[in-house]
Design an enzyme around this catalytic site. Structure first.
Site, PDB file in Angstrom:
ATOM      1  N   TYR A 227       0.833  -1.210   0.000  1.00  0.00           N
ATOM      2  CA  TYR A 227       0.000   0.000   0.000  1.00  0.00           C
ATOM      3  C   TYR A 227       0.867   1.259   0.000  1.00  0.00           C
ATOM      4  O   TYR A 227       0.558   2.246  -0.649  1.00  0.00           O
ATOM      5  CB  TYR A 227      -0.975   0.005   1.188  1.00  0.00           C
ATOM      6  CG  TYR A 227      -2.392  -0.281   0.743  1.00  0.00           C
ATOM      7  CD1 TYR A 227      -2.803  -1.578   0.469  1.00  0.00           C
ATOM      8  CD2 TYR A 227      -3.304   0.746   0.529  1.00  0.00           C
ATOM      9  CE1 TYR A 227      -4.085  -1.849   0.015  1.00  0.00           C
ATOM     10  CE2 TYR A 227      -4.598   0.486   0.076  1.00  0.00           C
ATOM     11  CZ  TYR A 227      -4.975  -0.811  -0.174  1.00  0.00           C
ATOM     12  OH  TYR A 227      -6.247  -1.083  -0.643  1.00  0.00           O
ATOM     13  N   LEU A 238      -8.413  -2.330   6.159  1.00  0.00           N
ATOM     14  CA  LEU A 238      -8.981  -3.664   6.371  1.00  0.00           C
ATOM     15  C   LEU A 238     -10.362  -3.703   5.718  1.00  0.00           C
ATOM     16  O   LEU A 238     -11.399  -3.791   6.378  1.00  0.00           O
ATOM     17  CB  LEU A 238      -9.047  -3.959   7.872  1.00  0.00           C
ATOM     18  CG  LEU A 238      -7.682  -4.215   8.504  1.00  0.00           C
ATOM     19  CD1 LEU A 238      -7.791  -4.410   9.998  1.00  0.00           C
ATOM     20  CD2 LEU A 238      -7.006  -5.418   7.865  1.00  0.00           C
ATOM     21  N   HIS A 239     -10.335  -3.663   4.378  1.00  0.00           N
ATOM     22  CA  HIS A 239     -11.582  -3.581   3.613  1.00  0.00           C
ATOM     23  C   HIS A 239     -12.592  -4.663   4.037  1.00  0.00           C
ATOM     24  O   HIS A 239     -13.695  -4.362   4.470  1.00  0.00           O
ATOM     25  CB  HIS A 239     -11.297  -3.771   2.116  1.00  0.00           C
ATOM     26  CG  HIS A 239     -10.365  -2.784   1.495  1.00  0.00           C
ATOM     27  ND1 HIS A 239     -10.708  -1.462   1.275  1.00  0.00           N
ATOM     28  CD2 HIS A 239      -9.112  -2.933   1.023  1.00  0.00           C
ATOM     29  CE1 HIS A 239      -9.695  -0.842   0.691  1.00  0.00           C
ATOM     30  NE2 HIS A 239      -8.708  -1.701   0.517  1.00  0.00           N
ATOM     31  N   ASP A 240     -12.199  -5.908   3.858  1.00  0.00           N
ATOM     32  CA  ASP A 240     -13.160  -7.014   4.004  1.00  0.00           C
ATOM     33  C   ASP A 240     -13.642  -7.219   5.425  1.00  0.00           C
ATOM     34  O   ASP A 240     -14.837  -7.496   5.643  1.00  0.00           O
ATOM     35  CB  ASP A 240     -12.543  -8.298   3.438  1.00  0.00           C
ATOM     36  CG  ASP A 240     -12.251  -8.163   1.948  1.00  0.00           C
ATOM     37  OD1 ASP A 240     -11.458  -8.959   1.431  1.00  0.00           O
ATOM     38  OD2 ASP A 240     -12.826  -7.259   1.310  1.00  0.00           O
TER      39      ASP A 240
END
Ligand code: RIB
Ligand code: CA
Length: 309
Positions: A227, A238-240
């Site tokens: 990133y 922490l998208h998911d």
């Protein structure tokens, strides 16, 4: 309160791996099945990674079935630049100790819904190909889906093109079918997942939470490096896990009902989630769209879930 029955559809991917561990660790979620889809990396690799994560944390009784190897219509676009060649680069973890379920993703979702005494929450955190195929093949089972908490889209900027977030970009036609399904949907887009950046402080706290926390921190150290290189910031979102948190503690997410349409024709803006924030289209809303996240509450929930593993 009895645990919430759920199915996770994943394309691991570092943040998918954390979402899987969070779902397994928290007592308020009953993870009935995991399905895999091509996305971050190929289907073979996302399936291998899902199996390896569940083996690592000893949750080998959760059936894992492979789904779509490519989007409904388009060529697959993967993200090795973010997740590495394996999809889980940065931390060596053992090979899986159990085999995938031979039924395949759509059949496993259908059988799981049929067998459940109560409606089941679907938590797709990759391209929506499997969910679209399931809805095409089993419209009669829509009534057994209580809710869809998905990671994807963005009210604002994309992360794959200026207009599109990765999961929707990869399979916009599938996303269009899911958002048109009439199912109850929470869209956890970049507007909220970018508030869940795991910086050095969060990664240090994770290292203090036993083996699952250490594994998670190891994943995130690699994720942070990519990133930093690709986007210039070292707190990988922490998208998911946000889509899992939205099921476990809905109050952590501030949402707004909106009409969400998916651009599928334009090559310039393909995969854009066109969110009618001000209701100017007059179309009925089809999703609760995340506009705010209780960041502290989210991380405490994550720490608690991982501490149980
Ligand atoms: O845009 C972020 C999403 O794409 C996340 O689900 C990540 O795992 C990738 O699938
Ligand atoms: Ca994902």
């Amino acid at each position: 309160m009895s645990p919430n029955p759920a199915i996770l559809d994943v394309d691991p991917g570092h943040d998918d791996a954390v979402a899987l561990m969070m779902a397994c660790g928290h007592p308020d979620l009953d993870l009935l099945a995991v399905t895999t889809v091509a996305g971050n990396v190929s289907l073979e690799k996302t399936t291998r990674n899902a199996l390896r994560i569940l083996s690592l944390i000893g949750h080998t009784r959760v059936p894992v079935a492979a789904g779509a190897a490519k989007p409904l219509q388009r060529a697959l676009r993967t993200a090795e630049d973010i997740h590495g060649e394996s999809g889980l680069d940065g931390l060596e973890i053992p090979e899986t100790t159990f085999a995938p379920d031979e039924r395949g993703a759509v059949a496993l979702i259908a059988d799981t819904l049929r067998a459940s005494p109560e409606p089941v929450t679907l938590i797709p955190v990759g391209p929506l190909t499997n969910i679209a195929l399931f809805l095409r093949e089993h419209p009669e089972l829509k009534e057994k889906v209580s809710h869809v908490s998905l990671m994807g889209g963005s009210i604002g900027l994309g992360n794959t093109t200026p207009a599109a977030e990765f999961n929707i970009y990869v399979d916009p036609e599938a996303a269009r079918e899911v958002f048109a399904s009439g199912l109850s949907i929470t869209m956890c887009g970049l507007d909220v997942t970018h508030q869940a950046g795991a910086g050095p402080e969060e990664r240090e706290r994770l290292r203090s939470i036993g083996s699952a926390g250490t594994v998670t921190a190891g994943f995130l150290d690699f994720f942070a490096a990519t990133y930093e290189r690709v986007f210039g910031f070292d707190a990988p979102p922490l998208h998911d896990p946000v889509a899992v948190a939205a099921v476990l503690e809905p109050r952590l997410l501030t949402t707004r009902p909106m009409r969400v349409d998916i651009e599928c024709e334009s090559e310039l803006t393909r995969g854009e989630t066109v969110c009618d924030y001000h209701g100017v289209t007059g179309k009925p809303s089809n999703a609760e769209v995340g506009v705010g996240l209780d960041r502290e509450g989210f991380f405490e929930l994550l720490y608690d879930a991982l501490d149980n593993l």
